[in-house]
Enzyme design. Sequence first.
Site, PDB file in Angstrom:
ATOM      1  N   GLU A 262       5.828  73.403  59.470  1.00  0.00           N
ATOM      2  CA  GLU A 262       7.206  73.822  59.778  1.00  0.00           C
ATOM      3  C   GLU A 262       8.199  72.872  59.143  1.00  0.00           C
ATOM      4  O   GLU A 262       8.981  72.227  59.837  1.00  0.00           O
ATOM      5  CB  GLU A 262       7.426  73.807  61.297  1.00  0.00           C
ATOM      6  CG  GLU A 262       6.510  74.696  62.065  1.00  0.00           C
ATOM      7  CD  GLU A 262       6.364  74.243  63.513  1.00  0.00           C
ATOM      8  OE1 GLU A 262       6.959  73.212  63.886  1.00  0.00           O
ATOM      9  OE2 GLU A 262       5.652  74.912  64.259  1.00  0.00           O
TER      10      GLU A 262
ATOM     11  N   ARG B 173      13.567  69.945  55.897  1.00  0.00           N
ATOM     12  CA  ARG B 173      14.166  69.035  54.924  1.00  0.00           C
ATOM     13  C   ARG B 173      13.427  69.049  53.590  1.00  0.00           C
ATOM     14  O   ARG B 173      14.047  69.137  52.528  1.00  0.00           O
ATOM     15  CB  ARG B 173      14.163  67.608  55.479  1.00  0.00           C
ATOM     16  CG  ARG B 173      14.920  66.619  54.599  1.00  0.00           C
ATOM     17  CD  ARG B 173      14.646  65.183  55.039  1.00  0.00           C
ATOM     18  NE  ARG B 173      14.825  65.013  56.468  1.00  0.00           N
ATOM     19  CZ  ARG B 173      15.977  64.693  57.049  1.00  0.00           C
ATOM     20  NH1 ARG B 173      17.049  64.507  56.307  1.00  0.00           N
ATOM     21  NH2 ARG B 173      16.056  64.569  58.355  1.00  0.00           N
TER      22      ARG B 173
ATOM     23  N   ARG C 104      25.914  63.612  57.303  1.00  0.00           N
ATOM     24  CA  ARG C 104      24.743  62.728  57.365  1.00  0.00           C
ATOM     25  C   ARG C 104      25.078  61.241  57.167  1.00  0.00           C
ATOM     26  O   ARG C 104      24.596  60.406  57.933  1.00  0.00           O
ATOM     27  CB  ARG C 104      23.668  63.164  56.364  1.00  0.00           C
ATOM     28  CG  ARG C 104      23.101  64.555  56.658  1.00  0.00           C
ATOM     29  CD  ARG C 104      21.899  64.895  55.783  1.00  0.00           C
ATOM     30  NE  ARG C 104      20.783  64.038  56.060  1.00  0.00           N
ATOM     31  CZ  ARG C 104      20.413  62.989  55.345  1.00  0.00           C
ATOM     32  NH1 ARG C 104      21.057  62.688  54.233  1.00  0.00           N
ATOM     33  NH2 ARG C 104      19.411  62.252  55.701  1.00  0.00           N
TER      34      ARG C 104
ATOM     35  N   TYR D  58      23.972  59.390  60.427  1.00  0.00           N
ATOM     36  CA  TYR D  58      22.674  58.706  60.337  1.00  0.00           C
ATOM     37  C   TYR D  58      22.709  57.522  59.374  1.00  0.00           C
ATOM     38  O   TYR D  58      21.641  57.008  59.007  1.00  0.00           O
ATOM     39  CB  TYR D  58      21.593  59.670  59.820  1.00  0.00           C
ATOM     40  CG  TYR D  58      21.421  60.965  60.552  1.00  0.00           C
ATOM     41  CD1 TYR D  58      20.945  60.992  61.872  1.00  0.00           C
ATOM     42  CD2 TYR D  58      21.684  62.180  59.930  1.00  0.00           C
ATOM     43  CE1 TYR D  58      20.757  62.198  62.527  1.00  0.00           C
ATOM     44  CE2 TYR D  58      21.483  63.391  60.579  1.00  0.00           C
ATOM     45  CZ  TYR D  58      21.026  63.386  61.877  1.00  0.00           C
ATOM     46  OH  TYR D  58      20.834  64.574  62.520  1.00  0.00           O
TER      47      TYR D  58
ATOM     48  N   TYR E 254      20.356  69.863  56.188  1.00  0.00           N
ATOM     49  CA  TYR E 254      21.241  69.264  57.194  1.00  0.00           C
ATOM     50  C   TYR E 254      22.597  68.913  56.574  1.00  0.00           C
ATOM     51  O   TYR E 254      23.215  67.907  56.920  1.00  0.00           O
ATOM     52  CB  TYR E 254      20.567  68.048  57.862  1.00  0.00           C
ATOM     53  CG  TYR E 254      19.215  68.435  58.451  1.00  0.00           C
ATOM     54  CD1 TYR E 254      19.155  69.253  59.581  1.00  0.00           C
ATOM     55  CD2 TYR E 254      18.016  68.065  57.845  1.00  0.00           C
ATOM     56  CE1 TYR E 254      17.932  69.663  60.098  1.00  0.00           C
ATOM     57  CE2 TYR E 254      16.781  68.468  58.365  1.00  0.00           C
ATOM     58  CZ  TYR E 254      16.760  69.256  59.489  1.00  0.00           C
ATOM     59  OH  TYR E 254      15.546  69.662  59.998  1.00  0.00           O
TER      60      TYR E 254
ATOM     61  N   CYS F  15      40.787  61.380  58.730  1.00  0.00           N
ATOM     62  CA  CYS F  15      41.382  60.193  59.332  1.00  0.00           C
ATOM     63  C   CYS F  15      40.424  59.476  60.267  1.00  0.00           C
ATOM     64  O   CYS F  15      40.607  59.434  61.480  1.00  0.00           O
ATOM     65  CB  CYS F  15      42.649  60.593  60.081  1.00  0.00           C
ATOM     66  SG  CYS F  15      43.779  61.456  58.995  1.00  0.00           S
TER      67      CYS F  15
HETATM   68  C1  LIG Z   1      13.574  70.106  63.135  1.00  0.00           C
HETATM   69  C2  LIG Z   1      12.212  70.589  63.346  1.00  0.00           C
HETATM   70  C3  LIG Z   1      11.399  70.847  62.247  1.00  0.00           C
HETATM   71  C4  LIG Z   1      11.820  70.559  60.830  1.00  0.00           C
HETATM   72  O1  LIG Z   1      12.023  69.208  60.608  1.00  0.00           O
HETATM   73  P1  LIG Z   1      12.248  68.675  59.090  1.00  0.00           P
HETATM   74  O2  LIG Z   1      12.348  67.217  59.244  1.00  0.00           O
HETATM   75  O3  LIG Z   1      13.491  69.299  58.581  1.00  0.00           O
HETATM   76  O4  LIG Z   1      11.045  69.098  58.326  1.00  0.00           O
HETATM   77  C5  LIG Z   1      10.147  71.371  62.492  1.00  0.00           C
HETATM   78  N1  LIG Z   1       9.706  71.619  63.754  1.00  0.00           N
HETATM   79  C6  LIG Z   1      10.467  71.372  64.830  1.00  0.00           C
HETATM   80  C7  LIG Z   1       9.943  71.662  66.188  1.00  0.00           C
HETATM   81  C8  LIG Z   1      11.750  70.852  64.670  1.00  0.00           C
HETATM   82  O5  LIG Z   1      12.493  70.595  65.727  1.00  0.00           O
END
Ligand SMILES: *Cc1c(COP(=O)(O)O)cnc(C)c1O
Length: 434
Positions: free
Chosen positions: A288, A291, A327, A331, A387, A358
Amino acid sequence: MHHFHYTGPDLHCESVDLAAVAKLYGTPTYVYSAGTMADNFHRLQRGFDGVDLQICYAVKANSNLAVLRHFANLGAGFDLVSGGEIRRVLAAGGDVKSSVFAGVGKTEDEIRLALENEIFALHVESEPELARINHVAGQLGVRAPIAIRINPDVDALTHAKITTGRSDNKFGIPLRHAAAAYEAAAKLKNIRIKGVQMHIGSQLTEAGPYQEAVERIAPLAMQLKATHGITYFSIGGGLGIVYQDALASGQSAWWEALPADRRPLTPETYGAVLAPLLAPLGLKVMLEHGRFMVGNAGVLLTRVEHLKRGAGRNFLIVDAAMNDLVRPAMYDSYHEIVPLHRDSSRRALTADIVGPVCESGDCFAQGRQIQEVGEGELIALMSAGAYGYVMASRYNTRGLPAEVLVQGSMFELVNARETFDQITAREKVPAFLK
Ligand SMILES: *Cc1c(COP(=O)(O)O)cnc(C)c1O
């Protein structure tokens, strides 16, 4: 590898001159490379050759409908975290049936929407959530397919705001409670146990934490396969990308010159470490990533408003701001910043590259060295595909930026810049103030 490179002095995305895009659509504008996304998808796929694999693109990283359609065309399912994201996948013509629904606070309406669209599985984060899913499934007269997210308590060695696999954060169920949680799930009559899930954090740059987490959860996965007939193991996302030297990373295998401990975690290494641990389990493996799929496939184009020379400090004030790309402010993240037109006769400039908002936090880079650029000239913030737009806001009443998708020599506006009327369309002054 990505498809942003200089052709002659001018920065291109695939075969498209980025200055031409900025001229047509203005700035700030996000530009995405379809070819880079496809390459990322295929590299990840090849890394797990020989494993029964399903890639679910994590929509939250970049949810533009064109991006979703592109991944759907490549054969991806989707990792979803809200009802809105389910609707986006439907609107883009994606397949909810091969998608999963994650998140710690799914509402009843969101669970209903997922089940009505025959989601592949809901990824469950707690026992009360399981009860809620069971309840909604009962109302619909279906059995809800689920996997429980297990928190393996490993340190992903990433930024504190994006680590999720430690026992002290809000995600998942501790490994020692996992067997009991599955037993409880098995007793619920509207629940169908389908898999097991983990996700340990984002922007991981080492394979070690993944390996440790998979090794910790694998025995449980085998046990669940035997007792509950689970069919898949989702190992989440989180693969990091190269932010420093982002432009160099467009050349294949540039990192081979680096010492081993400074090389980025590539999908090849990630696959080579994990596939041998996963293949013997005989389960479908689900990835999943967000990024990794889109991060290096996007840039943010911005125009220089002023070069303000100060005593000992220069400020390059640009027309993009923290509301467009949060970002760096949120971060402390690094983005490589490059001129769209390279000119070797120019001097180097060291400057803070800042937006017009500002707040002192509205700063993309401090003391950055860049070729001298002046008012009206264009620069690009690299690796802004993930992101970026999705976290943009209207702070300072700045409309959301435009988005453009490039494929080869073709490009199209896939999200128009927001106008003032659109920003204020839902606001009104109440009668009692008139
Ligand atoms: C955010 C998230 C991802 C993706 O994270 P990346 O760092 O963008 O790969 C995958 N699984 C879950 C459960 C997430 O919350």
